[in-house]
Design an enzyme around this catalytic site. Structure first.
Site, PDB file in Angstrom:
ATOM      1  N   GLU A   1      49.968  -1.700   2.055  1.00 59.74           N
ATOM      2  CA  GLU A   1      49.749  -2.106   3.311  1.00 59.74           C
ATOM      3  C   GLU A   1      48.445  -2.829   3.684  1.00 59.74           C
ATOM      4  O   GLU A   1      47.476  -2.219   3.274  1.00 59.74           O
ATOM      5  CB  GLU A   1      50.115  -1.029   4.558  1.00 59.74           C
ATOM      6  CG  GLU A   1      50.098  -1.802   5.813  1.00 59.74           C
ATOM      7  CD  GLU A   1      50.685  -0.729   6.942  1.00 59.74           C
ATOM      8  OE1 GLU A   1      51.563  -0.140   6.714  1.00 59.74           O
ATOM      9  OE2 GLU A   1      50.098  -0.805   8.126  1.00 59.74           O
TER      10      GLU A   1
ATOM     11  N   ASP B   1      44.180   0.599  13.330  1.00 57.33           N
ATOM     12  CA  ASP B   1      45.271   0.082  12.620  1.00 57.33           C
ATOM     13  C   ASP B   1      46.229  -0.742  13.732  1.00 57.33           C
ATOM     14  O   ASP B   1      47.005  -0.292  14.406  1.00 57.33           O
ATOM     15  CB  ASP B   1      46.156   1.128  12.304  1.00 57.33           C
ATOM     16  CG  ASP B   1      47.245   0.762  11.081  1.00 57.33           C
ATOM     17  OD1 ASP B   1      47.183  -0.363  10.579  1.00 57.33           O
ATOM     18  OD2 ASP B   1      48.080   1.644  10.908  1.00 57.33           O
TER      19      ASP B   1
ATOM     20  N   ASP C   1      48.243  -3.361  13.133  1.00 62.79           N
ATOM     21  CA  ASP C   1      49.450  -3.862  12.965  1.00 62.79           C
ATOM     22  C   ASP C   1      49.780  -5.029  13.431  1.00 62.79           C
ATOM     23  O   ASP C   1      51.017  -5.337  14.012  1.00 62.79           O
ATOM     24  CB  ASP C   1      50.576  -2.768  13.170  1.00 62.79           C
ATOM     25  CG  ASP C   1      50.319  -1.583  12.368  1.00 62.79           C
ATOM     26  OD1 ASP C   1      49.925  -1.786  11.022  1.00 62.79           O
ATOM     27  OD2 ASP C   1      50.883  -0.553  12.664  1.00 62.79           O
TER      28      ASP C   1
ATOM     29  N   GLU D   1      52.590   5.398   0.166  1.00 64.84           N
ATOM     30  CA  GLU D   1      51.656   4.330   1.087  1.00 64.84           C
ATOM     31  C   GLU D   1      50.518   4.657   1.310  1.00 64.84           C
ATOM     32  O   GLU D   1      49.966   5.642   2.066  1.00 64.84           O
ATOM     33  CB  GLU D   1      52.528   3.893   2.318  1.00 64.84           C
ATOM     34  CG  GLU D   1      51.973   2.792   3.045  1.00 64.84           C
ATOM     35  CD  GLU D   1      52.893   2.470   4.234  1.00 64.84           C
ATOM     36  OE1 GLU D   1      54.114   2.524   4.347  1.00 64.84           O
ATOM     37  OE2 GLU D   1      52.358   2.335   5.538  1.00 64.84           O
TER      38      GLU D   1
ATOM     39  N   ASP E   1      53.735  -3.375   2.724  1.00 64.07           N
ATOM     40  CA  ASP E   1      53.764  -3.650   4.170  1.00 64.07           C
ATOM     41  C   ASP E   1      52.842  -4.550   4.762  1.00 64.07           C
ATOM     42  O   ASP E   1      51.689  -4.365   4.398  1.00 64.07           O
ATOM     43  CB  ASP E   1      53.579  -2.052   4.838  1.00 64.07           C
ATOM     44  CG  ASP E   1      54.747  -1.299   4.922  1.00 64.07           C
ATOM     45  OD1 ASP E   1      55.714  -1.701   4.509  1.00 64.07           O
ATOM     46  OD2 ASP E   1      54.511  -0.287   5.425  1.00 64.07           O
TER      47      ASP E   1
ATOM     48  N   HIS F   1      62.396   4.588   9.600  1.00 67.25           N
ATOM     49  CA  HIS F   1      62.282   6.186   9.665  1.00 67.25           C
ATOM     50  C   HIS F   1      63.570   6.577  10.443  1.00 67.25           C
ATOM     51  O   HIS F   1      63.921   6.245  11.369  1.00 67.25           O
ATOM     52  CB  HIS F   1      61.044   6.630  10.539  1.00 67.25           C
ATOM     53  CG  HIS F   1      59.614   6.138  10.327  1.00 67.25           C
ATOM     54  ND1 HIS F   1      59.136   4.660  10.695  1.00 67.25           N
ATOM     55  CD2 HIS F   1      58.422   6.284   9.740  1.00 67.25           C
ATOM     56  CE1 HIS F   1      58.095   4.486  10.305  1.00 67.25           C
ATOM     57  NE2 HIS F   1      57.571   5.459   9.717  1.00 67.25           N
TER      58      HIS F   1
ATOM     59  N   ASP G   1      63.474   6.495  13.880  1.00 70.56           N
ATOM     60  CA  ASP G   1      63.725   5.303  14.461  1.00 70.56           C
ATOM     61  C   ASP G   1      65.303   4.947  14.839  1.00 70.56           C
ATOM     62  O   ASP G   1      65.451   4.307  15.913  1.00 70.56           O
ATOM     63  CB  ASP G   1      63.087   3.897  13.545  1.00 70.56           C
ATOM     64  CG  ASP G   1      61.831   4.115  13.001  1.00 70.56           C
ATOM     65  OD1 ASP G   1      61.057   4.807  13.690  1.00 70.56           O
ATOM     66  OD2 ASP G   1      61.872   3.673  12.069  1.00 70.56           O
TER      67      ASP G   1
ATOM     68  N   HIS H   1      45.888  -1.081   6.164  1.00 78.03           N
ATOM     69  CA  HIS H   1      45.440   0.037   5.469  1.00 78.03           C
ATOM     70  C   HIS H   1      44.360  -0.052   4.434  1.00 78.03           C
ATOM     71  O   HIS H   1      43.232   0.664   4.271  1.00 78.03           O
ATOM     72  CB  HIS H   1      46.748   0.886   4.880  1.00 78.03           C
ATOM     73  CG  HIS H   1      47.637   1.431   5.771  1.00 78.03           C
ATOM     74  ND1 HIS H   1      48.722   2.100   5.365  1.00 78.03           N
ATOM     75  CD2 HIS H   1      47.654   1.314   7.110  1.00 78.03           C
ATOM     76  CE1 HIS H   1      49.613   2.551   6.572  1.00 78.03           C
ATOM     77  NE2 HIS H   1      48.934   1.792   7.426  1.00 78.03           N
TER      78      HIS H   1
HETATM   79  C1  XUL Z   1      51.706   3.921   9.596  1.00 72.74           C
HETATM   80  C2  XUL Z   1      52.509   3.159   8.624  1.00 72.74           C
HETATM   81  C3  XUL Z   1      53.931   3.838   8.631  1.00 72.74           C
HETATM   82  C4  XUL Z   1      54.535   3.876   7.343  1.00 72.74           C
HETATM   83  C5  XUL Z   1      56.097   4.292   7.228  1.00 72.74           C
HETATM   84  O1  XUL Z   1      50.386   3.414   9.496  1.00 72.74           O
HETATM   85  O2  XUL Z   1      52.114   2.129   8.097  1.00 72.74           O
HETATM   86  O3  XUL Z   1      54.415   2.930   9.620  1.00 72.74           O
HETATM   87  O4  XUL Z   1      54.523   2.516   6.833  1.00 72.74           O
HETATM   88  O5  XUL Z   1      55.702   5.776   7.691  1.00 72.74           O
HETATM   89 CO    CO Z   2      53.172   1.027   6.692  1.00 79.30          CO
END
Ligand code: XUL
Ligand code: CO
Length: 438
Positions: A267, A306, A308, A231, A295, A100, A103, A270
């Site tokens: 993702e 989420d 991650d 996404e 992702d 991003h 970042d 998600h």
């Molecule tokens: C948030 C997510 C983000 C996107 C990019 O859940 O997945 O990091 O991948 O903005």
């Molecule tokens: Co993502």
């Protein structure tokens, strides 16, 4: 300056190795189904989770204090992060990164200054890309973190926020182009709503589409040839995210005549938040011709948010790679680890161990999926299951040769022939056999 001098390059040592700092299944140059594992998997590092995440959660602050974050000067920290990131990717044999705008460089009080600082860091990244050969998989803009996005970005009730969003995305596309990014991602961070009591969903969705059309026009104007990706995510941060899942995004793209310009970035976590499997979302993208990128991560079966986490479930990665291989593999996309270490895994070594776990699980998944496809066991089963559509009345249905009248005549004579078992349990144990033996 080197930040990971205690760790050397991570190399393939094979499944028998007991060295935690080695790949057991990921052998980058090994050929599988006509391509090297490296080209199949196109692993990518997420700048945010790997280099800016501090381990904070709603109950406590940072637990992760990185050596590249020591300077008092935020621009200096951003620069050191670049060196640390490229050292890490080189040692991990990761060929791509995703970012991003926020970042890479710190935000300033106005856009002009923010963009100036960003340009300085981008110049350093370009040098490191040249030195290492590491490439940019995709860029994106953070249109969700700052206060101004409290009511959304392109879907904000405040038109000046819409304008600011456009300006931020314009710059992020330019930076992605400058870095040779193969894709640009739109994740609708706060594009959604909390309550209908204060929300005009029709205007918000129209505006969202307007912004995406502007992005398409601008990309054409500047000659940005990277693939645009959306996404999907069903919730978090808003209760109702507009880009709920693959099929919702598809119908949005079709309604607003955006489908030719976008593919999907699927993702795993998600998908599960939407009540789907990762495999389902990949399948929907594939059969509709909009599979773009991934992702890679996983959620926690007991937690509804989420998380991650790094993917370590062999069933998920096998079935994901099965879909990806059937989609013809990645073209511009790749496997971006949108995954973070747990806040208790705060040592630098944990970053290596986490990426090794994720990369090896996908590598093993690729091996199993390739064998499953090569042997064609599932596809043969499916072919047989649908064979009634290859002859007689089934063929007429598929070819559009019959309507209700003809089908009624057929049903009156033949009734419905007996069904046969779907054999789910058998297929699940067949899958196990491939996982255990590949
Ligand atoms: C948030 C997510 C983000 C996107 C990019 O859940 O997945 O990091 O991948 O903005
Ligand atoms: Co993502």
């Amino acid at each position: 300056m080197a930040y990971f001098h205690q760790t050397g390059k991570i190399v393939y040592e094979g499944a028998a190795s007991k060295n935690p700092y080695s790949f057991k299944y990921y052998n980058p140059t090994e050929q599988i189904a006509g391509k090297s594992m490296k080209d199949h998997l196109r692993f990518s590092m997420s700048w945010w989770h790997t280099f800016t995440y501090g381990g904070g959660d709603p109950f406590g602050g940072a637990t992760i204090h990185r050596p590249w974050d020591r300077s008092e000067n935020d621009a200096e920290r951003a620069r050191e992060r670049v060196f640390a990131a490229f050292e890490f990717m080189e040692k991990m044999q990761i060929g791509y990164f995703c970012f991003h705008d926020a970042d890479l460089a710190p935000r300033r009080s106005n856009l002009l200054e923010t963009n100036r600082v960003l340009d300085e860091i981008v110049a350093v990244i370009k040098q490191e890309m040249k030195r290492t050969g590491i490439q940019c998989l995709w860029g994106t803009s953070n249109c969700f973190g700052d206060d101004k996005f409290v009511h959304g970005a392109a879907t904000s009730c405040n038109a000046s926020v819409f304008a600011y969003t456009a300006a931020q995305i314009k710059k992020a596309i330019e930076v992605t182009q400058e870095l040779g990014g193969e894709n640009y991602v739109f994740w609708g961070g706060r594009e959604g709503y909390e309550t209908l009591l204060n929300t005009n969903t029709a205007l918000e969705l129209d505006n969202f589409a307007r912004l995406l059309h502007m992005a398409v026009d601008y990309a054409k104007k500047i000659g940005f040839t990277g693939q645009f990706l959306i996404e999907p995510k069903p919730k978090e941060p808003t209760k109702h995210q507009y880009d709920f899942d693959a099929q919702t995004v598809l119908s949005f793209l079709r309604k607003y005549e955006l489908e030719p310009y976008f593919k999907l970035n699927i993702e795993a976590n998600h998908a599960t938040l939407a009540g789907h499997t990762f495999q389902h979302e990949l399948n929907m993208a594939r059969i509709n011709g909009v599979f773009g990128s991934v992702d890679a991560n996983t959620g926690d079966p007991q937690l509804g948010w989420d998380t991650d986490q790094f993917p370590t479930g062999i069933y998920d990665t096998t079935l994901a790679m099965y879909e990806i291989l059937q989609a013809g593999g990645f073209t511009t996309g790749g496997l971006n680890f949108d995954a973070k270490v747990r806040r208790a895994s705060f040592e630098e070594d944990d970053l290596f161990l986490a990426y090794i776990a994720g990369m090896d699980t996908f590598a093993r998944g690729l091996r199993v999926a390739a064998r499953l496809l090569e042997d064609g066991v599932l596809e043969a089963f499916k072919e047989k299951r649908y064979e009634s559509y290859t002859e007689g009345i089934g063929k007429d249905i598929v070819n559009g040769r019959v309507g209700f009248h003809e089908l009624e005549a057929y049903a009156l004579i033949h009734g419905a022939t007996p069904n046969v078992s779907g054999r789910q349990e058998y297929l699940e144990s067949l899958l196990n056999q491939y996982i255990f033996e590949s």
